[in-house]
Design a protein around this motif. Structure first.
Motif, PDB file in Angstrom:
ATOM      1  N   LEU A 126       0.829  -1.200   0.000  1.00 31.21           N
ATOM      2  CA  LEU A 126       0.000   0.000   0.000  1.00 31.21           C
ATOM      3  C   LEU A 126       0.866   1.253   0.000  1.00 31.21           C
ATOM      4  O   LEU A 126       0.578   2.224  -0.708  1.00 31.21           O
ATOM      5  N   GLN A 127       1.938   1.216   0.749  1.00 29.98           N
ATOM      6  CA  GLN A 127       2.855   2.354   0.816  1.00 29.98           C
ATOM      7  C   GLN A 127       3.459   2.651  -0.565  1.00 29.98           C
ATOM      8  O   GLN A 127       3.538   3.799  -0.988  1.00 29.98           O
ATOM      9  N   VAL A 128       3.870   1.620  -1.282  1.00 29.37           N
ATOM     10  CA  VAL A 128       4.437   1.792  -2.621  1.00 29.37           C
ATOM     11  C   VAL A 128       3.394   2.399  -3.563  1.00 29.37           C
ATOM     12  O   VAL A 128       3.689   3.317  -4.343  1.00 29.37           O
ATOM     13  N   ILE A 129       2.168   1.916  -3.488  1.00 29.54           N
ATOM     14  CA  ILE A 129       1.091   2.413  -4.348  1.00 29.54           C
ATOM     15  C   ILE A 129       0.803   3.877  -4.047  1.00 29.54           C
ATOM     16  O   ILE A 129       0.735   4.710  -4.963  1.00 29.54           O
ATOM     17  N   ARG A 140      -6.344  11.008  -5.251  1.00 29.44           N
ATOM     18  CA  ARG A 140      -6.649   9.653  -4.812  1.00 29.44           C
ATOM     19  C   ARG A 140      -7.567   9.668  -3.598  1.00 29.44           C
ATOM     20  O   ARG A 140      -7.539  10.592  -2.808  1.00 29.44           O
ATOM     21  N   ILE A 141      -8.362   8.615  -3.529  1.00 29.56           N
ATOM     22  CA  ILE A 141      -9.158   8.370  -2.342  1.00 29.56           C
ATOM     23  C   ILE A 141      -8.889   6.937  -1.915  1.00 29.56           C
ATOM     24  O   ILE A 141      -8.577   6.070  -2.740  1.00 29.56           O
ATOM     25  N   LEU A 142      -8.981   6.694  -0.647  1.00 26.92           N
ATOM     26  CA  LEU A 142      -8.758   5.363  -0.098  1.00 26.92           C
ATOM     27  C   LEU A 142     -10.116   4.743   0.195  1.00 26.92           C
ATOM     28  O   LEU A 142     -10.933   5.342   0.893  1.00 26.92           O
ATOM     29  N   LEU A 158      -7.570   3.000  10.526  1.00 26.92           N
ATOM     30  CA  LEU A 158      -7.053   4.276  10.033  1.00 26.92           C
ATOM     31  C   LEU A 158      -5.637   4.513  10.540  1.00 26.92           C
ATOM     32  O   LEU A 158      -4.755   4.923   9.783  1.00 26.92           O
ATOM     33  N   GLU A 159      -5.388   4.229  11.819  1.00 26.30           N
ATOM     34  CA  GLU A 159      -4.041   4.380  12.382  1.00 26.30           C
ATOM     35  C   GLU A 159      -3.052   3.449  11.684  1.00 26.30           C
ATOM     36  O   GLU A 159      -1.926   3.831  11.381  1.00 26.30           O
ATOM     37  N   MET A 160      -3.463   2.218  11.421  1.00 28.11           N
ATOM     38  CA  MET A 160      -2.606   1.247  10.741  1.00 28.11           C
ATOM     39  C   MET A 160      -2.276   1.719   9.326  1.00 28.11           C
ATOM     40  O   MET A 160      -1.125   1.707   8.905  1.00 28.11           O
ATOM     41  N   SER A 165       0.852   6.244   4.318  1.00 24.83           N
ATOM     42  CA  SER A 165       0.602   7.493   3.610  1.00 24.83           C
ATOM     43  C   SER A 165       1.425   8.636   4.187  1.00 24.83           C
ATOM     44  O   SER A 165       1.503   8.794   5.409  1.00 24.83           O
ATOM     45  N   SER A 166       1.995   9.436   3.294  1.00 26.48           N
ATOM     46  CA  SER A 166       2.764  10.595   3.763  1.00 26.48           C
ATOM     47  C   SER A 166       1.857  11.791   4.037  1.00 26.48           C
ATOM     48  O   SER A 166       2.297  12.780   4.599  1.00 26.48           O
ATOM     49  N   VAL A 167       0.603  11.714   3.629  1.00 24.88           N
ATOM     50  CA  VAL A 167      -0.360  12.770   3.923  1.00 24.88           C
ATOM     51  C   VAL A 167      -1.418  12.211   4.869  1.00 24.88           C
ATOM     52  O   VAL A 167      -1.677  11.001   4.877  1.00 24.88           O
ATOM     53  N   PRO A 168      -2.028  13.077   5.690  1.00 27.80           N
ATOM     54  CA  PRO A 168      -3.035  12.582   6.645  1.00 27.80           C
ATOM     55  C   PRO A 168      -4.227  11.938   5.940  1.00 27.80           C
ATOM     56  O   PRO A 168      -4.708  12.441   4.925  1.00 27.80           O
TER      57      PRO A 168
END
Length: 189
Positions: A126-129, A140-142, A158-160, A165-168
Motif C-alpha cells: 500500500l505504501q508503494v502504491i 486519490r481516495i482510499l 485508520l491508524e494502521m 501514507s505521507s499525507v493525513p
C-alpha cells in the motif's frame, strides 16, 4: 489548451471541464478491486447482476488465466453512467508480477481509488502504491474494503493505514454495525 483523459482543459490550467471521467482502481493483491468494480457496475445498472470471483462470472478478470488463478493478470476496463456523467473504470492488477500494467494507465486517469483493507501485511504494498500516486500528482481516495470481515475498529484501521501514507488520512464515512453486521454508514462530510 491541453487534454487529459479525453476531457478538454480550459485556459491552460488543469481544471477538467468536459468528457468522461477515468478512474483507476488500484491496491494490493486481493484487496477487492475487481469485486468493487462489479459492485459499482451493478449499482449503476451497467450490468444486470453482480458477479463474483469465486463463480468466475465477473466483467473483469474474464481471461482464462485470470479465472484459473482468481486474480487480475491484466487491466480491465468498464464504463458506466451515473447521474448523467460517464465514468470509465480501469481495474489494475494488484499482484507484484503484474504491477507494471498500472503505470501507463495512471498517466491518463483523473482519479485513483486505492482499495485497501485492515491487513498489516499489506501495508508495504500500500505504501508503494500511495507513494507512486503522490509522485505522479494523481488525486486519490482510499476505499476501506472488507470492513465486515475484520474485528479491528475503523479508528485502529485508520491508524494502521496512516503509516502507508505521507499525507493525513481523513474519514469520510463511518460504518454503523449492529450485531457484527454493517448496516449503514454515517456521512462525515
Amino acid at each position: 489548451m491541453g487534454e487529459r483523459g479525453g476531457g478538454a482543459m480550459s485556459d491552460g490550467n488543469s481544471a477538467r471541464v468536459e468528457g468522461p471521467r477515468c478512474i483507476a482502481l488500484v491496491g494490493p493483491f486481493a484487496s477487492g478491486k475487481t469485486t468493487l468494480l462489479e459492485a459499482i457496475l451493478a449499482r449503476t445498472d451497467a450490468i444486470n447482476r453482480q458477479g463474483t470471483i469465486a463463480e468466475k462470472n465477473t466483467v473483469g478478470d474474464a481471461s482464462p488465466e485470470a479465472r484459473a488463478h482468481q486474480m487480475s493478470v491484466e487491466a480491465n476496463i468498464a464504463e458506466t453512467d451515473f447521474i448523467g456523467d460517464q465514468f470509465t473504470f480501469i481495474d489494475c492488477p494488484g499482484s507484484i508480477e503484474f504491477g507494471f500494467e498500472a503505470a501507463p494507465i495512471l498517466a491518463g486517469v483523473d482519479l485513483a481509488v486505492v482499495v485497501a483493507e485492515a491487513d498489516d501485511k499489506k501495508i508495504p504494498a500500500l505504501q508503494v502504491i500511495l507513494k507512486g500516486l503522490e509522485d505522479r500528482g494523481i488525486p486519490r481516495i482510499l476505499f476501506l474494503n472488507k470492513i465486515d470481515k475484520t474485528e479491528v475498529s475503523v479508528r485502529q484501521t485508520l491508524e494502521m493505514l496512516q503509516s502507508a501514507s505521507s499525507v493525513p488520512l481523513v474519514l469520510r464515512h463511518i460504518p454503523i454495525r449492529q450485531n457484527d453486521v454493517v448496516t449503514g454508514f454515517i456521512d462525515l462530510a
